[in-house]
Enzyme design. Structure first.
Site, PDB file in Angstrom:
ATOM      1  N   GLY A   8      45.879 -49.272 -22.512  1.00  0.00           N
ATOM      2  CA  GLY A   8      44.468 -49.107 -22.843  1.00  0.00           C
ATOM      3  C   GLY A   8      44.281 -48.130 -23.992  1.00  0.00           C
ATOM      4  O   GLY A   8      45.256 -47.577 -24.540  1.00  0.00           O
ATOM      5  N   HIS A  15      49.359 -30.973 -18.635  1.00  0.00           N
ATOM      6  CA  HIS A  15      49.737 -29.670 -19.189  1.00  0.00           C
ATOM      7  C   HIS A  15      48.976 -29.390 -20.487  1.00  0.00           C
ATOM      8  O   HIS A  15      48.695 -28.240 -20.818  1.00  0.00           O
ATOM      9  CB  HIS A  15      51.246 -29.623 -19.455  1.00  0.00           C
ATOM     10  CG  HIS A  15      52.071 -29.616 -18.212  1.00  0.00           C
ATOM     11  ND1 HIS A  15      52.945 -30.627 -17.895  1.00  0.00           N
ATOM     12  CD2 HIS A  15      52.158 -28.719 -17.188  1.00  0.00           C
ATOM     13  CE1 HIS A  15      53.545 -30.358 -16.736  1.00  0.00           C
ATOM     14  NE2 HIS A  15      53.084 -29.203 -16.288  1.00  0.00           N
ATOM     15  N   GLU A  24       5.569 -27.092 -59.892  1.00  0.00           N
ATOM     16  CA  GLU A  24       5.154 -25.808 -60.442  1.00  0.00           C
ATOM     17  C   GLU A  24       4.154 -26.010 -61.587  1.00  0.00           C
ATOM     18  O   GLU A  24       4.372 -26.837 -62.476  1.00  0.00           O
ATOM     19  CB  GLU A  24       6.411 -25.093 -60.940  1.00  0.00           C
ATOM     20  CG  GLU A  24       6.197 -23.742 -61.582  1.00  0.00           C
ATOM     21  CD  GLU A  24       7.506 -23.141 -62.059  1.00  0.00           C
ATOM     22  OE1 GLU A  24       7.508 -21.934 -62.375  1.00  0.00           O
ATOM     23  OE2 GLU A  24       8.524 -23.865 -62.116  1.00  0.00           O
ATOM     24  N   GLY A  56      51.719 -41.095 -19.586  1.00  0.00           N
ATOM     25  CA  GLY A  56      51.484 -42.378 -18.957  1.00  0.00           C
ATOM     26  C   GLY A  56      50.871 -43.337 -19.964  1.00  0.00           C
ATOM     27  O   GLY A  56      49.887 -42.994 -20.613  1.00  0.00           O
ATOM     28  N   VAL A  57      51.444 -44.507 -20.096  1.00  0.00           N
ATOM     29  CA  VAL A  57      50.992 -45.494 -21.085  1.00  0.00           C
ATOM     30  C   VAL A  57      50.486 -46.722 -20.324  1.00  0.00           C
ATOM     31  O   VAL A  57      51.281 -47.446 -19.712  1.00  0.00           O
ATOM     32  CB  VAL A  57      52.122 -45.875 -22.054  1.00  0.00           C
ATOM     33  CG1 VAL A  57      51.605 -46.854 -23.104  1.00  0.00           C
ATOM     34  CG2 VAL A  57      52.692 -44.629 -22.716  1.00  0.00           C
ATOM     35  N   SER A  58      49.200 -46.949 -20.387  1.00  0.00           N
ATOM     36  CA  SER A  58      48.587 -48.027 -19.597  1.00  0.00           C
ATOM     37  C   SER A  58      48.370 -49.307 -20.376  1.00  0.00           C
ATOM     38  O   SER A  58      48.113 -50.354 -19.786  1.00  0.00           O
ATOM     39  CB  SER A  58      47.240 -47.556 -19.050  1.00  0.00           C
ATOM     40  OG  SER A  58      46.305 -47.392 -20.117  1.00  0.00           O
ATOM     41  N   CYS A 106      10.269 -22.360 -57.897  1.00  0.00           N
ATOM     42  CA  CYS A 106      11.379 -22.619 -58.819  1.00  0.00           C
ATOM     43  C   CYS A 106      12.486 -21.565 -58.787  1.00  0.00           C
ATOM     44  O   CYS A 106      13.321 -21.574 -57.891  1.00  0.00           O
ATOM     45  CB  CYS A 106      10.839 -22.797 -60.233  1.00  0.00           C
ATOM     46  SG  CYS A 106      12.049 -23.648 -61.317  1.00  0.00           S
ATOM     47  N   GLU A 135      34.657 -39.771 -20.705  1.00  0.00           N
ATOM     48  CA  GLU A 135      35.005 -39.819 -19.285  1.00  0.00           C
ATOM     49  C   GLU A 135      34.708 -38.485 -18.608  1.00  0.00           C
ATOM     50  O   GLU A 135      34.230 -38.445 -17.466  1.00  0.00           O
ATOM     51  CB  GLU A 135      36.478 -40.187 -19.132  1.00  0.00           C
ATOM     52  CG  GLU A 135      36.790 -41.612 -19.570  1.00  0.00           C
ATOM     53  CD  GLU A 135      38.263 -41.951 -19.488  1.00  0.00           C
ATOM     54  OE1 GLU A 135      38.591 -43.148 -19.509  1.00  0.00           O
ATOM     55  OE2 GLU A 135      39.097 -41.017 -19.407  1.00  0.00           O
ATOM     56  N   LYS A 190       4.787 -16.448 -57.922  1.00  0.00           N
ATOM     57  CA  LYS A 190       6.226 -16.562 -58.124  1.00  0.00           C
ATOM     58  C   LYS A 190       6.844 -15.167 -58.170  1.00  0.00           C
ATOM     59  O   LYS A 190       6.321 -14.269 -58.831  1.00  0.00           O
ATOM     60  CB  LYS A 190       6.493 -17.312 -59.425  1.00  0.00           C
ATOM     61  CG  LYS A 190       7.946 -17.661 -59.697  1.00  0.00           C
ATOM     62  CD  LYS A 190       8.044 -18.575 -60.915  1.00  0.00           C
ATOM     63  CE  LYS A 190       9.452 -19.050 -61.188  1.00  0.00           C
ATOM     64  NZ  LYS A 190       9.499 -20.009 -62.322  1.00  0.00           N
TER      65      LYS A 190
END
Length: 682
Positions: A375, A506, A56, A371-373, A181, A490, A125
């Protein structure tokens, strides 16, 4: 045609380089100040900036006080502006400089917009501070006090007023507005209306003396205003040379874009200085189109917007083949800073847990079947289940963790699954699905036998289907729900079997969490000690395990997973990047490739050829698998990067074609321009 050269052109991808300059000045010495301004303007042009903004009243100095009413000073400022105009004649840049200017026998605090040997406009301004240390109303008039819409400068009629928007004719979406400003410190800044009227760049010439804490407040003010206006905001404040009779000055320069700080200068520098950054105009335009309330606001404020006039100009630039001057995160879902990354993990984890708690509060007291793989995805989903039950005051034994080894399950992942369930404290069940899979293969007439194996997609999906069938029937038996484990990456790539566990459940706690983030979430739980030392050990082992569907036996035995997911669909770290840029910002593939190339430049991991190949795979799979996303179960959205729920962020036809996107990808050169980029950096 040299497509490689076009690929390196910033303007081809919707970017524009901008600059904020803070010259070291002398109070009431316009000739000296013009020299400093011209030097910085030239420096900004050489840096390929399209626009540069100065402080300014930079030609006179902000702290002239009653000297502003001296004829000698005002005439010297006119000569200084003329020098800058002449110096701009051969420069491909727009310079916005602060100057006092007389209109209708009144004095105004103005910004002069200079380009290629002419003044495009003069902006006064609007709001004059007259409190605390400021007494501007003693010397100046507010912009609303003038009735003139044009002023004569060197014999030319120049647009005058605060309602000017300067529109570039040869760079799409480059439209800027100027305020000064105090204008940004008021409840409704003039730039708010300018943004609604189409301005994407908002420029502020400021003096703004420094006091304790003010620099941080300025940064927040500018950042939040840019976010609210869906715009870029350039802010320059007075620095060295302003009078310190009663005040001090730090010369803070800021460039923000939609809430992100792109560049900030060092403060309290004794010399003139300049900061530059590349603004993504295309991103801003997309955000305004996407956020429909922006358009609604513009319609609501129509009368205020009608006062804006457009001033056209042309940069007359052929190209800007330069390395992108902004950080492009290689992992857009995962903050690079460790502290912010931990905060992100904690927030995402709590969102997932809270969502599951709410679902369980109305789903009854049955078991959570999962389900537990061994991974990543099922591991994180199990951790979320455990935390949710803790909050509900229910025992973790209400989780039924089921591991179902098949034909290709490795001893490593099976061991990890068992150790994980032990560490979590859930009820464990192990079911060998091979007998039921063999029966299914026999029933449908599949040619697979132990002596003559046939490892086709049917062989793979029979295993996935059997696992899912067991989970849903177990949920029936225990009056519970199946908790899904499939993740966002995925879903995007269609790397899930329709109607089975990684697609159907679900309730799915992971569906909007990308693979690159899930890795860090699991590691964060391990490092924060939430599962004890044995649990932390197995979590780290899971993170280090090759990502695999484990549906086809490997050639080297079953000690390790025999398949590599990323060898089929590409590296998740690239595909998550492509997903974010496509879904969140709607960028065309040619720009996504440019951003990925820029993000990975210098890491010697992916060439442009690699990026183009994997992006093609992503696009083909993304469009071909929309039908899977059109029927996914409920799941909480966790981040602004979006989800692919048909009830939320992504609603698309299942039979759309990728042809248009693949054609745009073909614009990307086959030859890698790495050498060109390196030479430019050098």
């Amino acid at each position: 045609m040299d497509r490689s050269a076009d690929f390196l052109d910033l303007y081809q991808h919707g970017f524009i380089r901008v600059a904020v300059a803070v010259p070291a000045i002398r109070v009431a010495d316009p000739a000296w100040n013009a020299q400093q301004t011209t030097a910085l303007m030239t420096q900004a042009a050489e840096a390929h900036a399209a626009v540069v903004v100065f402080p300014e009243l930079g030609l006179s100095g902000y702290t002239c006080d009653d000297l502003f009413h001296q004829q000698a000073l005002l005439e010297a400022c006119q000569r200084a502006l003329a020098e800058i105009v002449e110096a701009s004649r051969e420069l491909a840049i727009v310079a916005v400089v602060g100057v006092p200017w007389r209109v209708e026998q009144r004095l105004f605090n103005c910004a002069a917009i200079v380009q290629r040997g002419r003044v495009l406009g003069l902006v006064p301004k609007t709001y004059l501070p007259n409190y605390g240390e400021f007494y501007e109303a003693r010397q100046f008039n507010p912009g609303t006090a003038a009735s003139s819409t044009e002023v004569d400068i060197a014999g030319e009629a120049v647009p005058f007023g605060s309602g000017l928007i300067f529109e570039c004719q040869d760079v799409p979406n480059l439209r800027f507005h100027v305020e000064i400003c105090e204008d940004v410190w008021v409840p409704i800044p003039p730039s708010s209306y300018a943004a609604l009227a189409g301005a994407t760049l908002l420029l502020n010439l400021s003096a703004s003396n420094i006091t304790v804490g003010k620099a941080d407040y300025r940064q927040r003010l500018v950042s939040l205003h840019s976010a609210r206006c869906l715009a870029a905001y350039l802010y320059s404040s007075a620095g060295a040379g302003e009078s310190t009779t009663d005040l001090a000055w730090d010369g803070q320069a800021l460039i923000c874009e939609n809430g992100d700080l792109l560049a900030e200068s060092d403060r309290f520098l004794r010399d003139s200085h300049l900061v530059t950054a590349d603004v993504d105009l295309e991103r801003l335009a997309h955000e305004r189109m996407r956020q429909t309330s922006f358009g609604q606001s513009a319609a609501l404020h129509g009368p205020q917007l009608s006062r804006f006039r457009t001033v056209p100009f042309s940069l007359q630039w052929v190209s800007c083949r330069r390395p992108l001057q902004r950080r492009i995160e290689r992992f857009p879902y995962v903050p690079a800073d460790p502290q912010k990354r931990d905060e992100r993990c904690r927030e995402v984890y709590n969102i997932q847990v809270q969502a599951l708690v709410q679902r369980l509060s109305v789903a009854g007291q049955g078991k959570l079947v999962i389900g537990v793989s061994g991974g990543l995805d099922s591991t994180h989903a199990l951790l979320v289940c455990a935390k949710a039950l803790d909050l509900l005051g229910r025992p973790r034994s209400d989780i039924l963790g089921v591991t179902m080894p098949g034909f290709a399950t490795s001893t490593r992942t099976l061991d990890q699954a068992l150790r994980l369930m032990e560490a979590v404290g859930c009820t464990q069940l192990q079911i060998d699905i091979r007998p039921s899979c063999q029966q299914m293969l026999k029933d449908i007439g599949h040619a697979h036998t132990a002596e003559s194996p046939v490892y086709d997609v049917t062989f793979e999906n029979v295993q996935a289907g059997e696992r899912t069938s067991h989970l849903f029937r177990l949920a029936n038996l225990h009056r519970g729900i199946v908790v899904g484990t499939g993740d966002l990456s995925e879903l995007a790539l269609g790397w899930c079997t329709y109607g089975v566990g990684d697609h159907m459940s679900h309730y799915n706690v992971n569906a909007s969490v990308p693979k690159t983030l899930i890795k860090h979430l699991v590691r964060w739980v391990a490092d924060s000690g939430q599962v004890g030392q044995p649990g932390s050990d197995v979590l780290h082992a899971i993170v280090d395990t090759e990502i695999s569907p484990e549906l086809v036996p490997g050639k080297d035995g079953q000690d390790q997973p025999g398949q590599s997911t990323e060898s089929f669909i590409g590296p998740y770290e690239l595909q998550d990047f492509h997903l974010f840029q496509l879904v969140r910002y709607g960028f065309p593939p040619s720009k996504i490739a440019f951003l990925a190339y820029t993000a990975w430049l210098g890491h010697d991991k992916y060439t442009l050829t690699d990026i183009k190949k994997h992006l093609r795979v992503f696009l083909q799979r993304f469009f071909a698998n929309q039908f899977k996303r059109s029927c996914v179960p409920n799941s909480p959205k966790v981040g602004s990067g979006g989800s692919l729920s048909p009830r939320g962020d992504w609603r698309a036809p299942s039979d759309a074609r990728a042809t248009t996107w693949l054609a745009d990808l073909d614009k990307v050169p086959d030859a890698d321009p790495m050498g060109n980029i390196k030479s430019l950096k050098a």
